[in-house]
Design a protein around this motif. Sequence first.
Motif, PDB file in Angstrom:
ATOM      1  N   TRP A   1       0.946  -0.681  -0.134  1.00 27.37           N
ATOM      2  CA  TRP A   1       0.623  -0.288   0.177  1.00 27.37           C
ATOM      3  C   TRP A   1       1.250   0.775   0.033  1.00 27.37           C
ATOM      4  O   TRP A   1       0.351   2.267  -0.636  1.00 27.37           O
ATOM      5  CB  TRP A   1      -0.677   0.087   0.910  1.00 27.37           C
ATOM      6  N   ILE A   2       1.990   1.069   0.681  1.00 23.27           N
ATOM      7  CA  ILE A   2       2.647   2.598   0.959  1.00 23.27           C
ATOM      8  C   ILE A   2       3.804   2.242  -0.188  1.00 23.27           C
ATOM      9  O   ILE A   2       3.657   3.444  -0.927  1.00 23.27           O
ATOM     10  CB  ILE A   2       3.932   2.410   2.355  1.00 23.27           C
ATOM     11  N   ASN A   3       4.379   1.590  -0.938  1.00 22.65           N
ATOM     12  CA  ASN A   3       4.669   1.836  -2.156  1.00 22.65           C
ATOM     13  C   ASN A   3       3.512   2.250  -3.012  1.00 22.65           C
ATOM     14  O   ASN A   3       4.074   3.033  -4.952  1.00 22.65           O
ATOM     15  CB  ASN A   3       5.194   0.096  -2.295  1.00 22.65           C
ATOM     16  N   LEU A   4       2.716   1.904  -3.711  1.00 22.22           N
ATOM     17  CA  LEU A   4       1.829   1.944  -4.381  1.00 22.22           C
ATOM     18  C   LEU A   4       1.469   3.956  -4.470  1.00 22.22           C
ATOM     19  O   LEU A   4       1.568   4.638  -5.156  1.00 22.22           O
ATOM     20  CB  LEU A   4       0.569   1.193  -3.885  1.00 22.22           C
TER      21      LEU A   4
ATOM     22  N   PHE B   1      -8.159   0.543  -0.970  1.00 30.48           N
ATOM     23  CA  PHE B   1      -7.333   0.032   0.707  1.00 30.48           C
ATOM     24  C   PHE B   1      -8.821  -0.543   1.604  1.00 30.48           C
ATOM     25  O   PHE B   1      -9.127   0.876   1.960  1.00 30.48           O
ATOM     26  CB  PHE B   1      -6.626   0.752   0.695  1.00 30.48           C
ATOM     27  N   HIS B   2      -9.323  -1.444   1.388  1.00 29.18           N
ATOM     28  CA  HIS B   2     -10.096  -0.998   2.600  1.00 29.18           C
ATOM     29  C   HIS B   2      -9.816  -3.079   3.644  1.00 29.18           C
ATOM     30  O   HIS B   2      -9.531  -3.777   3.585  1.00 29.18           O
ATOM     31  CB  HIS B   2     -11.742  -1.905   1.961  1.00 29.18           C
TER      32      HIS B   2
ATOM     33  N   ASN C   1     -10.624   1.369  11.108  1.00 28.79           N
ATOM     34  CA  ASN C   1     -10.833   3.129  10.909  1.00 28.79           C
ATOM     35  C   ASN C   1     -10.515   3.863   9.847  1.00 28.79           C
ATOM     36  O   ASN C   1      -8.502   3.743   9.026  1.00 28.79           O
ATOM     37  CB  ASN C   1     -10.351   3.987  12.476  1.00 28.79           C
ATOM     38  N   GLU C   2     -11.010   4.277   8.849  1.00 33.94           N
ATOM     39  CA  GLU C   2     -10.168   4.309   7.185  1.00 33.94           C
ATOM     40  C   GLU C   2      -9.368   6.055   7.235  1.00 33.94           C
ATOM     41  O   GLU C   2      -8.253   6.308   6.619  1.00 33.94           O
ATOM     42  CB  GLU C   2     -11.604   4.721   6.977  1.00 33.94           C
TER      43      GLU C   2
END
Length: 404
Positions: free
Chosen positions: A56-59, A88-89, A94-95
């Motif tokens: 997620w961080i790389n994307l 990202f779910h 908590n979003e």
Amino acid sequence: MAARVVTPPKQQHEQGEINEGDLPVSIFLTPIAAPMRFSIMYPDFGVNNFQIRPDWINLMSNTLQFYGLPHENPNTYISNFLRNCQNFHAPGVNEDAIKLRLFPFTLRDAALEWLDAEPHASITTWEELIRKFCTKFFPPARVAKIRLEIQTFQQKEEESYNEAWNRFNELMRKCPNHGITQGNQVQYFYTGLTPLSKSQVDASAGGSIIGKSVQQTMDLFESIATIHSMFSSERVIAALTKQVELLVKLQTHGANAMMASSACENCGRNHATKSCMMLTSSEEQVNFIQNSSRNFNSYSNNFQQERRPSLGEMFQQYGQKTDKVFQQIDTNFQNQQASIKKLETQIGQIAQQLAERPQGTLPGNTMINPKEQLMAIEVVENDPPRAPVKVKAYVPPLLFPQRL
């Protein structure tokens, strides 16, 4: 004389008696490591043993960056950021906590320095972060500039209707807090159109947009832009015209100047520019659109107005005329390709002849000079004939013989 006892600095600190003059110089010269501080107070995820995945961080870090440059729009950046976060779910997580943790990885240079310069734990919610971010990189002066561009909107000369509509909507998206009502949007856009585009809008509205509501007028603007994007050929014709002009230049390169001057500037064929079919067809389209809303019967004595054509009939006729223009352009393009192929064949033959000729020779056959050697004959009376004496060719002396 009694000796002076100096208390160590550690004991002085414990006793509350610190004398700066007794401290060693190394304390002031040694750099002090800065304490760890975060401007964002990260909330809990709400689920135990949850961590953000590295992919997620790389994307987010590789596909979305904000540098804080003047031409960058933070509103567009936030919109793209939220669109990526929808991928990202995690159930029960908590979003806002995920957004707050991913947000710093997308900042670069001046934007990251701004976030680090914020006070420690001064940002606690996602809404607060967005408010401070937009205030920093989208100040009120920039909002006023975009508002002025919307209020003074003008369609460009070479800009089609659908391109003008898309540019106007892009200005509206750049500044979500523009504060301009929908009625004023209709006014600014319609006022900035060219006379030709206004006549198209009025013809589509049945004569005028005055009798339409604000929402109906906005829907009409959108429908006209959609139809133009489907049937409009202005950009395609411009691209094909440039290609034809390039082919004409290649074809007429090195040809007779008189033949080149007689070629049409629009299609490249051998006829006058004023009588070009492409120009005539374009003028007919313009006259048709301008006169579609005011078509009167010229043969009636009482000037009774004829029935106005519907929007579908207008665009059907417009499409037919456009097809004829495309057919003419296609025919011209094929003729130019055939001419270029002939030129390529001729150039290839010339190149082949030059390649087969031996190097160091002239194209024609050379002949030996019959007077290359001179023969002198001396005739004396009462003497027997003599054989001709050969005269040696003159050889100039060597220059500077001492150098040999």
